[in-house]
Design an enzyme around this catalytic site. Structure first.
Site, PDB file in Angstrom:
ATOM      1  N   TYR A 107       0.805  -1.222   0.000  1.00 25.24           N
ATOM      2  CA  TYR A 107       0.000   0.000   0.000  1.00 25.24           C
ATOM      3  C   TYR A 107       0.839   1.273   0.000  1.00 25.24           C
ATOM      4  O   TYR A 107       0.280   2.377  -0.078  1.00 25.24           O
ATOM      5  CB  TYR A 107      -0.924   0.002   1.210  1.00 25.24           C
ATOM      6  CG  TYR A 107      -1.874  -1.163   1.236  1.00 25.24           C
ATOM      7  CD1 TYR A 107      -2.996  -1.195   0.408  1.00 25.24           C
ATOM      8  CD2 TYR A 107      -1.654  -2.259   2.073  1.00 25.24           C
ATOM      9  CE1 TYR A 107      -3.875  -2.272   0.420  1.00 25.24           C
ATOM     10  CE2 TYR A 107      -2.526  -3.334   2.094  1.00 25.24           C
ATOM     11  CZ  TYR A 107      -3.632  -3.341   1.259  1.00 25.24           C
ATOM     12  OH  TYR A 107      -4.489  -4.412   1.267  1.00 25.24           O
TER      13      TYR A 107
ATOM     14  N   HIS B 103      -4.670   6.168  -0.786  1.00 28.87           N
ATOM     15  CA  HIS B 103      -5.281   5.984   0.535  1.00 28.87           C
ATOM     16  C   HIS B 103      -4.266   6.155   1.672  1.00 28.87           C
ATOM     17  O   HIS B 103      -4.670   6.234   2.836  1.00 28.87           O
ATOM     18  CB  HIS B 103      -5.898   4.582   0.602  1.00 28.87           C
ATOM     19  CG  HIS B 103      -7.204   4.512   1.328  1.00 28.87           C
ATOM     20  ND1 HIS B 103      -8.024   5.605   1.551  1.00 28.87           N
ATOM     21  CD2 HIS B 103      -7.864   3.450   1.891  1.00 28.87           C
ATOM     22  CE1 HIS B 103      -9.103   5.234   2.203  1.00 28.87           C
ATOM     23  NE2 HIS B 103      -9.035   3.937   2.435  1.00 28.87           N
TER      24      HIS B 103
ATOM     25  N   TYR C 294      -4.795  -1.480   9.766  1.00 28.01           N
ATOM     26  CA  TYR C 294      -5.476  -1.288   8.485  1.00 28.01           C
ATOM     27  C   TYR C 294      -6.518  -0.176   8.645  1.00 28.01           C
ATOM     28  O   TYR C 294      -7.051   0.070   9.729  1.00 28.01           O
ATOM     29  CB  TYR C 294      -6.087  -2.574   7.929  1.00 28.01           C
ATOM     30  CG  TYR C 294      -5.007  -3.524   7.431  1.00 28.01           C
ATOM     31  CD1 TYR C 294      -4.488  -3.400   6.146  1.00 28.01           C
ATOM     32  CD2 TYR C 294      -4.483  -4.504   8.275  1.00 28.01           C
ATOM     33  CE1 TYR C 294      -3.474  -4.246   5.705  1.00 28.01           C
ATOM     34  CE2 TYR C 294      -3.468  -5.347   7.846  1.00 28.01           C
ATOM     35  CZ  TYR C 294      -2.967  -5.211   6.546  1.00 28.01           C
ATOM     36  OH  TYR C 294      -1.951  -6.028   6.128  1.00 28.01           O
TER      37      TYR C 294
ATOM     38  N   ASN D 229      -9.612   0.583   7.974  1.00 28.96           N
ATOM     39  CA  ASN D 229     -10.979   0.507   8.492  1.00 28.96           C
ATOM     40  C   ASN D 229     -11.054   0.283   9.998  1.00 28.96           C
ATOM     41  O   ASN D 229     -12.139   0.367  10.583  1.00 28.96           O
ATOM     42  CB  ASN D 229     -11.751  -0.603   7.778  1.00 28.96           C
ATOM     43  CG  ASN D 229     -11.993  -0.279   6.317  1.00 28.96           C
ATOM     44  OD1 ASN D 229     -11.609   0.780   5.827  1.00 28.96           O
ATOM     45  ND2 ASN D 229     -12.624  -1.199   5.608  1.00 28.96           N
TER      46      ASN D 229
ATOM     47  N   ASN E 136     -13.880   5.412   5.835  1.00 31.10           N
ATOM     48  CA  ASN E 136     -13.967   4.351   6.838  1.00 31.10           C
ATOM     49  C   ASN E 136     -12.955   4.500   7.966  1.00 31.10           C
ATOM     50  O   ASN E 136     -13.219   4.095   9.110  1.00 31.10           O
ATOM     51  CB  ASN E 136     -13.819   2.987   6.171  1.00 31.10           C
ATOM     52  CG  ASN E 136     -15.046   2.594   5.370  1.00 31.10           C
ATOM     53  OD1 ASN E 136     -16.157   3.003   5.681  1.00 31.10           O
ATOM     54  ND2 ASN E 136     -14.846   1.804   4.330  1.00 31.10           N
TER      55      ASN E 136
END
Length: 218
Positions: free
Chosen positions: A30, A35, A80, A82, A128
């Protein structure tokens, strides 16, 4: 560092500390994605101030130091995106911080790429990570945010796929410049306070937004 921080933090004359939390996803997969600009903002700020992000605390990569005389805690939750609140909530509780001293950095598709906004509070905007932070603050939304614009997905592209893509060269250049602007305004926030930093910063970013609002960066 911890002992020095503790001595200065508990000195009655010491300014009240801030907790800066950058939201993102852990792992090389990532790194550099849209994000994860919250993580990048933490890293750029930490590097600018010589703060090492070298420990793990409350499920976050963590660093601490001073900017001038102001104690600053920096965190990148490793839960993570969320589940970001599983780290942010316990960190705020551990240091007994009021929520108005917990500043969350996160990506925002509703702002053009490279445009930033400082807000004293607000909803989660269907983000989120922010939603998780609010949940672990027992629904309280009275914590400030630094929103980092990443633009909107082109055409009919799935927003989730867009968030997990890396920036192209032009967009990355805008993000790099925005992160440096973020460092500057965070230093103003720590030295001059919330009112001065938002007055100066948001007016500058509004003008930048106007120049970019017709430009789509993918």
């Amino acid at each position: 560092m911890l002992n020095r921080l503790g001595r200065r933090y508990f000195c009655t004359a010491a300014p009240y500390p801030w907790l800066f939390v950058g939201l993102g996803n852990p792992g090389d997969k990532y790194k550099g994605t849209r994000h994860n600009v919250g993580f990048e903002m933490i890293d750029v700020f930490a590097n600018s101030q010589g703060i090492e992000m070298s420990t793990v605390h409350c499920k976050a990569i963590f660093g601490q130091g001073f900017v001038g005389e102001v104690p600053v805690f920096l965190a990148k939750p490793q839960t993570y995106m969320n589940l970001s609140g599983e780290s942010t909530g316990p960190l705020a509780a551990y240091y007994k911080l009021p929520l108005n001293r917990v500043l969350v950095f996160h990506d925002d598709m509703n702002l053009p790429c490279g445009v930033l906004r400082l807000h004293p509070n607000g909803g989660h905007g269907c983000h989120n990570g922010v939603k998780s932070v609010m949940y672990h603050f027992r629904g309280n939304r009275e914590f400030p945010r630094l929103r980092i614009g990443i633009g909107r997905p082109p055409g009919q592209m799935d927003p989730k796929a867009f968030l997990l893509q890396k920036f192209n060269a032009m967009a990355q250049g805008r993000i790099d410049a925005a992160l440096q602007e973020g460092v500057d305004i965070l230093k103003v926030l720590l030295s001059k306070g919330w009112a001065e930093s938002t007055r100066r910063f948001n007016s500058e970013q509004k003008y930048k937004h106007m120049r970019l609002e017709t430009t789509i960066v993918t």
